[in-house]
Scaffold this active site. Structure first.
Site, PDB file in Angstrom:
ATOM      1  N   HIS A 100      16.533  29.660  31.739  1.00  0.00           N
ATOM      2  CA  HIS A 100      16.021  28.873  33.273  1.00  0.00           C
ATOM      3  C   HIS A 100      14.046  28.146  32.483  1.00  0.00           C
ATOM      4  O   HIS A 100      14.033  27.079  33.723  1.00  0.00           O
ATOM      5  CB  HIS A 100      15.491  29.818  34.294  1.00  0.00           C
TER       6      HIS A 100
ATOM      7  N   THR B 171      12.875  37.802  28.578  1.00  0.00           N
ATOM      8  CA  THR B 171      12.472  39.435  28.277  1.00  0.00           C
ATOM      9  C   THR B 171      12.609  39.943  27.531  1.00  0.00           C
ATOM     10  O   THR B 171      12.411  41.502  26.565  1.00  0.00           O
ATOM     11  CB  THR B 171      11.874  39.936  29.709  1.00  0.00           C
TER      12      THR B 171
ATOM     13  N   CYS C 125      -3.627  38.635  41.325  1.00  0.00           N
ATOM     14  CA  CYS C 125      -4.514  39.004  42.461  1.00  0.00           C
ATOM     15  C   CYS C 125      -4.301  40.505  42.769  1.00  0.00           C
ATOM     16  O   CYS C 125      -3.514  40.207  42.938  1.00  0.00           O
ATOM     17  CB  CYS C 125      -5.084  37.272  43.241  1.00  0.00           C
TER      18      CYS C 125
ATOM     19  N   THR D   2      29.352  43.351  29.009  1.00  0.00           N
ATOM     20  CA  THR D   2      30.298  42.315  29.248  1.00  0.00           C
ATOM     21  C   THR D   2      29.322  40.889  28.797  1.00  0.00           C
ATOM     22  O   THR D   2      28.051  40.800  29.657  1.00  0.00           O
ATOM     23  CB  THR D   2      31.182  42.358  30.155  1.00  0.00           C
TER      24      THR D   2
ATOM     25  N   ASN E 185       2.455  30.071  27.064  1.00  0.00           N
ATOM     26  CA  ASN E 185       3.017  30.429  28.312  1.00  0.00           C
ATOM     27  C   ASN E 185       2.065  29.177  29.496  1.00  0.00           C
ATOM     28  O   ASN E 185       1.754  29.258  30.592  1.00  0.00           O
ATOM     29  CB  ASN E 185       3.794  31.017  29.408  1.00  0.00           C
TER      30      ASN E 185
END
Ligand code: PLP
Length: 389
Positions: free
Chosen positions: A199, A70, A324, A235, A148
């Site tokens: 991920h 993102t 939903c 950092t 996706n």
């Protein structure tokens, strides 16, 4: 139990978990500190950057570490738009992840002109329409790599070739669903900016990167200490960066074999879907143009959530994209953009899996899906006749 939602997120490789733990415990220095503890941490960041750059066949200085896909998308899109100046022209597609489409909408509200180029019935961006939309004022085109939701691979090389005639227009590719799953070489493809997220390829959550071709100017979204060559202050998250580099190395180490195994899994599931009454596979049965790690189908007239929960009772975890809200089904904008009618666009189901699942696992899933479809058929009648409970 069969977890079939790898496009949502993946379990990290055990070796990645070990690496992250070790770095957290032993290399806690700030990479900007000039003493030994800091320099050791900095060395790990440098090595990770080199690993990722080598795997993508780009220069280490072209990798910007971020906190997720993102953020990579927001940095690429807003950073490029802000660097180019207000009021310019942007192009995207209707099937992008929200982190692209919403970033574009934000810029539109701020005075940028936005064209959303349609996709065809297979979900591929319409190159003829893209050509029509491009103009001398276009500064950025954002087209994803692998969708996706339904797994369509976009014609990125063709888009890049088309953009050559518009030197001011940068090409951004959201490759969050492609990196680690398919060969991705941004420089060879002619891409200027490319987003990835750890991920999705069995790395840790909360870390990603943006490939930024040398010379591409981005206005930083986070002002601060000037880390990441000034593109992304803060950092560096050393443990997760190390974990991401390790995961990408592992995911791509035997990529051809992994793709072959996923294609075998895909074939069994796609063939199974073709034999279950009421279900419709999305895309061609032989998988042409589709990613090997995602199978998408619809059960027209059935809310996808109902199928997801019925499969969950059988220990199978798959995914739906039709959000939903307050019990009312919302059609998927991606499926609508492909021309699916409402009964199909509310019933999308996504199955996504790793290379180590066997053909026997695929057959087990097909059997569970067939049982579920049969069990739910009475509800389908209710939906069709409008007699909902
Ligand atoms: N882009 C695509 C195509 C995705 O599938 C996702 C995650 O679902 C993202 C971007 C966002 O990635 P992250 O979860 O790392 O923010």
């Amino acid at each position: 139990m069969l977890y079939l939602d790898y496009a949502a997120t993946t379990p990290p490789y055990p070796e990645v978990i070990d690496a992250v733990r070790e770095v957290m415990a032993s290399y806690y220095g700030n990479p900007s500190s000039i003493h030994r503890v800091g320099i050791e941490a900095e060395r790990l960041v440098i090595q990770s950057r080199e690993t990722i750059a080598n795997l993508l066949r780009v220069k280490p200085g072209e990798i910007v570490f971020t906190s997720c896909g993102t953020e990579s998308n927001n940095l690429a899109i807003k950073g490029a738009a802000l660097a180019a100046g207000k009021g310019k022209h942007l192009i995207t597609t209707p099937i992008e992840h929200a982190s692209v489409s919403e970033a574009m909408r934000q810029l539109e509200r701020q005075g940028y002109r936005l064209t959303v180029v349609p996709v065809d019935e297979s979900g591929a961006v319409r190159l003829d329409k893209l050509k029509e939309a491009l103009c001398d004022d276009t500064i950025l085109v954002s087209v994803m790599h692998v969708n996706n939701e339904m797994g369509r691979i976009q014609p990125i090389a063709e888009v890049a070739r088309m953009l050559k005639a518009y030197p001011k227009a940068l090409l951004h590719v959201d490759a969050v669903q492609g990196v680690g799953k398919l060969p991705v070489f941004p420089a060879e493809l002619g891409v200027d900016l490319l987003s990835a997220s750890a991920h999705k390829f069995r790395g840790p959550k909360g870390v990603g990167f943006l490939y930024r071709r040398e010379g591409v100017r981005l206005e930083p979204l986070l002002a601060g200490g000037g880390q990441e060559h000034g593109a992304r202050s803060g950092t560096e998250n050393v443990p997760l960066i190390v974990g991401m580099a390790k995961a990408l190395r592992m995911a791509t180490s035997r990529l051809d074999e992994a793709i072959r195994r996923k294609e075998a899994f895909r074939r069994i599931v796609a063939d199974g879907i073709g034999h279950i009454p009421g279900l419709q596979l999305t895309g061609p049965a032989d998988g042409t143009g589709m990613a090997p790690h995602i199978v998408h189908l619809t059960y027209p007239g059935m809310k996808s959530e109902v199928v997801v929960h019925a499969l969950e009772k059988r220990g199978m975890y798959i995914s739906t994209r039709s959000a939903c809200s307050s019990g009312e089904e919302k059609p998927s904008t991606t499926l609508e953009a492909m021309g699916f009618d409402r009964s199909r666009a509310v019933s999308g189901l996504r199955i996504s899996y790793p290379e180590d699942y066997t053909e026997e696992d695929a057959r087990r899933f097909v059997a569970a899906l067939a049982e579920t479809a049969l069990e739910l058929r009475p509800m389908l009648q209710q939906v069709r006749t409008g007699r909902r409970s």
